[in-house]
Design a protein around this motif. Structure first.
Motif, short mmCIF file in Angstrom:
data_model
loop_
_atom_site.label_atom_id
_atom_site.label_comp_id
_atom_site.label_asym_id
_atom_site.label_seq_id
_atom_site.Cartn_x
_atom_site.Cartn_y
_atom_site.Cartn_z
N GLY A 13 -16.30 -9.43 2.53
CA GLY A 13 -15.76 -8.07 2.57
C GLY A 13 -16.38 -7.24 1.46
N VAL A 17 -13.22 -2.76 -3.00
CA VAL A 17 -12.83 -3.89 -3.86
C VAL A 17 -13.94 -4.94 -3.89
CG1 VAL A 17 -11.18 -5.78 -4.13
CG2 VAL A 17 -10.35 -3.49 -3.55
N ASP A 36 -20.47 -8.44 5.09
CA ASP A 36 -19.49 -7.56 5.76
C ASP A 36 -19.92 -7.35 7.20
OD1 ASP A 36 -17.84 -5.20 6.54
OD2 ASP A 36 -17.30 -5.26 4.42
N SER A 45 -10.40 0.40 4.99
CA SER A 45 -9.45 1.29 4.29
C SER A 45 -10.19 2.13 3.26
CB SER A 45 -8.37 0.46 3.60
OG SER A 45 -7.79 -0.41 4.53
N SER A 46 -11.26 1.58 2.71
CA SER A 46 -12.02 2.32 1.69
C SER A 46 -12.60 3.61 2.25
CB SER A 46 -13.16 1.45 1.14
OG SER A 46 -12.62 0.29 0.58
N ASN A 49 -9.05 6.53 2.96
CA ASN A 49 -7.94 6.80 2.03
C ASN A 49 -7.96 8.23 1.51
OD1 ASN A 49 -9.26 6.81 -0.80
ND2 ASN A 49 -10.21 5.17 0.35
N ALA A 50 -6.96 8.51 0.65
CA ALA A 50 -6.75 9.87 0.18
C ALA A 50 -7.39 10.14 -1.18
CB ALA A 50 -5.24 10.14 0.09
N GLY A 52 -6.60 9.21 -4.24
CA GLY A 52 -5.73 9.40 -5.39
C GLY A 52 -5.93 8.29 -6.43
N GLU A 334 -2.88 -2.41 3.31
CA GLU A 334 -2.84 -3.88 3.34
C GLU A 334 -1.70 -4.27 2.40
OE1 GLU A 334 -4.20 -1.88 1.22
OE2 GLU A 334 -5.89 -2.95 0.33
N GLY A 362 -5.91 0.32 -3.71
CA GLY A 362 -7.18 -0.41 -3.90
C GLY A 362 -8.27 0.39 -4.57
N VAL A 363 -8.31 1.69 -4.32
CA VAL A 363 -9.36 2.49 -4.93
C VAL A 363 -9.10 2.60 -6.43
CG1 VAL A 363 -10.42 4.79 -4.99
CG2 VAL A 363 -9.72 3.77 -2.80
N MET A 364 -7.85 2.92 -6.76
CA MET A 364 -7.53 3.18 -8.17
C MET A 364 -7.52 1.91 -9.03
SD MET A 364 -3.54 4.30 -7.90
CE MET A 364 -3.50 5.18 -6.34
C1 FAD Z 1 -4.36 6.75 4.70
C2 FAD Z 1 -4.62 5.94 3.44
C3 FAD Z 1 -4.50 6.54 2.21
C4 FAD Z 1 -4.75 5.82 1.05
N1 FAD Z 1 -4.71 6.46 -0.16
C5 FAD Z 1 -5.10 5.81 -1.28
C6 FAD Z 1 -5.19 6.49 -2.52
O1 FAD Z 1 -4.94 7.70 -2.61
N2 FAD Z 1 -5.58 5.78 -3.62
C7 FAD Z 1 -5.88 4.43 -3.56
O2 FAD Z 1 -6.20 3.83 -4.58
N3 FAD Z 1 -5.79 3.76 -2.39
C8 FAD Z 1 -5.42 4.41 -1.25
N4 FAD Z 1 -5.37 3.75 -0.06
C9 FAD Z 1 -5.58 2.30 -0.05
C10 FAD Z 1 -7.05 1.94 -0.24
O3 FAD Z 1 -7.84 2.65 0.67
C11 FAD Z 1 -7.20 0.44 -0.04
O4 FAD Z 1 -6.29 -0.26 -0.87
C12 FAD Z 1 -8.63 -0.02 -0.40
O5 FAD Z 1 -9.59 0.76 0.28
C13 FAD Z 1 -8.81 -1.47 -0.06
O6 FAD Z 1 -10.16 -1.79 -0.25
P1 FAD Z 1 -10.70 -3.20 0.20
O7 FAD Z 1 -12.10 -3.24 -0.22
O8 FAD Z 1 -9.75 -4.26 -0.25
O9 FAD Z 1 -10.54 -3.18 1.81
P2 FAD Z 1 -11.48 -2.47 2.90
O10 FAD Z 1 -11.99 -1.19 2.41
O11 FAD Z 1 -10.71 -2.46 4.18
O12 FAD Z 1 -12.70 -3.44 3.02
C14 FAD Z 1 -12.58 -4.72 3.59
C15 FAD Z 1 -13.92 -5.05 4.20
O13 FAD Z 1 -13.91 -6.42 4.61
C16 FAD Z 1 -14.64 -6.55 5.81
N5 FAD Z 1 -14.21 -7.81 6.43
C17 FAD Z 1 -12.95 -8.26 6.63
N6 FAD Z 1 -12.95 -9.48 7.16
C18 FAD Z 1 -14.26 -9.85 7.31
C19 FAD Z 1 -14.92 -11.02 7.81
N7 FAD Z 1 -14.25 -12.09 8.25
N8 FAD Z 1 -16.27 -11.05 7.81
C20 FAD Z 1 -16.97 -9.99 7.37
N9 FAD Z 1 -16.41 -8.85 6.89
C21 FAD Z 1 -15.07 -8.79 6.85
C22 FAD Z 1 -14.29 -5.29 6.57
O14 FAD Z 1 -15.30 -4.97 7.52
C23 FAD Z 1 -14.19 -4.23 5.46
O15 FAD Z 1 -15.41 -3.52 5.28
C24 FAD Z 1 -5.11 4.43 1.13
C25 FAD Z 1 -5.24 3.83 2.38
C26 FAD Z 1 -5.02 4.57 3.54
C27 FAD Z 1 -5.19 3.89 4.87
#
Ligand code: FAD
Length: 407
Positions: A13, A17, A36, A45-46, A49-50, A52, A334, A362-364
């Motif tokens: 992923g 993050v 990925d 989710s990345s 998001n908003a 913040g 998540e 997750g972003v912050m």
């Molecule tokens: C509407 C909304 C508003 C939000 N607002 C905020 C905010 O204001 N501030 C903030 O900090 N956070 C906010 N968030 C939360 C934030 O976006 C997430 O916590 C963060 O993006 C998580 O990042 P990540 O890298 O863990 O997950 P993701 O960005 O979802 O990345 C996970 C990656 O893993 C890959 N993947 C998964 N399983 C596999 C597999 N088996 N094989 C290959 N690839 C795989 C996926 O393709 C994906 O690209 C918000 C979320 C939403 C939906």
């Protein structure tokens, strides 16, 4: 050539993050690969998001990880579009006392925050002219807004410069984790995915018989599960307990020629609606408390705006009467049982690590979490940032890290 190569660490992923973890591992000299299914992140989710960024949390570890991240975002502010215009958070009589109670801890950890009266709120933001139901507010000037795509690209560019590699269109279908070696079976598609193909794969546990591609093996010393809302799939492959639920969250882009919020950061209303200036428009979100868990990506469009966003914004600001819906989207939170991330070693007998379930944060927290985990992997212990409170065994020990504030 990647197949056949051995890596110190493979990150599953590469959202904000996973990309931060990859950068931090590469900074520590570890040979790192991030895989990925869609590096462009169309469902991630990345991407949804908003933007913040704040450190006004209730739990020490969450404040500390956000503080560490904010300090870093300040250093690279132009590259990642970090605008420290503050968070203004309005509370009603049931929630204000809880917010005030946590101000001393936030200040003790170095975060500026002040409590405001309803009149102060109106002076600070004159557009907020209907003060009914506001018991008080907090304003934290070092918080603000970031461009999450620029942040992810920044992590990736730094990781690439240090020798890390990123593998696109690759889905991990099987994991065989031993004490000193982890073998991954990966599937890589020959063609870019259509949106429908990607949704099918990401909602049905991977590629089906009909998908064309090739299967190959990768080996490494350690893996990191950074699959965001899809981390449950990796847990199933590893035979580990899953604690994560995907929950749909929607945001709207709205237009209002009469109100310019460009001087403010994020504003969160007592009703739960949150909003901030977004280019020529306003981004506004709301999280219905009865949203069922699941991999749902459909955006409800104008009805969501008319039922959930507009009434709340107009109830607070007269100038929002003629607010107009432009567009919007849905993405996944998540969510863990206590609404705090799960970070650490996932299995004490194997070199399996995890950083996911950031529950809307997750972003912050991405920078701090990436640095913390990379220290744990590289040196066997936390160093600058101690994230041990976020390890999964807290659920077995009943030492949950509860965040009440916002979901
Ligand atoms: C509407 C909304 C508003 C939000 N607002 C905020 C905010 O204001 N501030 C903030 O900090 N956070 C906010 N968030 C939360 C934030 O976006 C997430 O916590 C963060 O993006 C998580 O990042 P990540 O890298 O863990 O997950 P993701 O960005 O979802 O990345 C996970 C990656 O893993 C890959 N993947 C998964 N399983 C596999 C597999 N088996 N094989 C290959 N690839 C795989 C996926 O393709 C994906 O690209 C918000 C979320 C939403 C939906």
């Amino acid at each position: 050539m990647i197949a056949g190569e051995r890596f110190d660490v493979i990150v599953i992923g590469a959202g904000v993050v996973g990309s931060s973890v990859a950068m931090a591992l590469a900074e520590r000299g570890l040979k790192t690969l991030a895989v990925d299914i869609d590096l462009s992140g169309r469902l991630s989710s990345s991407e949804k998001n908003a933007g913040g960024v704040r450190a006004t949390w209730w739990q020490r570890v969450n404040i500390a990880l956000c503080r560490a991240s904010i300090e870093y975002y300040q250093r690279v502010r132009d590259e990642v579009g970090f605008r420290q215009k503050g968070y203004l958070w309005l509370y009603d009589k049931d929630t204000f006392a809880g917010a005030v109670e946590h101000i001393p801890l936030q200040r003790q950890l170095g975060h500026q925050i002040e409590a405001l009266t309803p009149t102060d709120v109106h002076c600070r933001v004159p557009e907020i002219d209907k003060l009914d139901g506001i018991a008080g507010a907090t304003f934290s000037p070092e918080d603000g807004l970031i461009n999450p795509n620029l942040l992810k690209e920044h992590y990736r560019a730094c990781a690439l410069k240090l020798g890390a590699q990123f593998l696109d269109r690759t889905y991990v279908v099987a994991i065989d984790a031993g004490a000193s070696n982890v073998r991954l079976q990966c599937w890589q598609s020959d063609e870019p995915h259509t949106d429908e193909g990607l949704i099918r794969m990401m909602t049905q546990d991977g590629p089906g018989e009909a998908e064309t591609g090739r299967v190959f093996e990768l080996n490494c010393d350690s893996i990191v599960i950074a699959g965001g809302a899809w981390s449950p799939t990796a847990m199933k492959l590893l035979g580990l307990r899953n604690w994560t639920q995907p929950i749909r969250r929607q945001v709207c882009i709205v237009d209002n020629r009469e109100t310019n919020l460009a001087n403010y950061g994020m504003i969160v209303d007592t009703s739960g609606v949150y909003f901030h200036n977004e280019g020529p428009h306003i981004l506004a979100g709301y999280s219905p408390p009865d949203e069922p868990p699941g991999y749902h990506f459909n955006y409800d469009g104008e009805p969501f705006f008319l039922n959930e966003i507009w009434p709340r914004m107009y109830a607070r600001m007269s100038s929002m009467e003629r607010l107009r819906h432009v567009t919007g989207w849905a993405g996944l939170y998540e969510v863990s049982p206590d609404r705090s991330a799960i970070v650490g070693r996932a299995d004490p007998t194997k070199r399996v690590y995890e950083a996911h379930s950031f529950s809307g944060r997750g972003v912050m927290q991405s920078y701090g979490a990436g640095q913390a985990l990379a220290d744990l992997i590289a040196h066997g212990k936390y160093s600058a940032f101690d994230a041990s409170a976020l390890s999964r065994d807290r659920f077995d020990r009943n030492e949950q890290v509860w965040e009440e504030l916002h979901i």
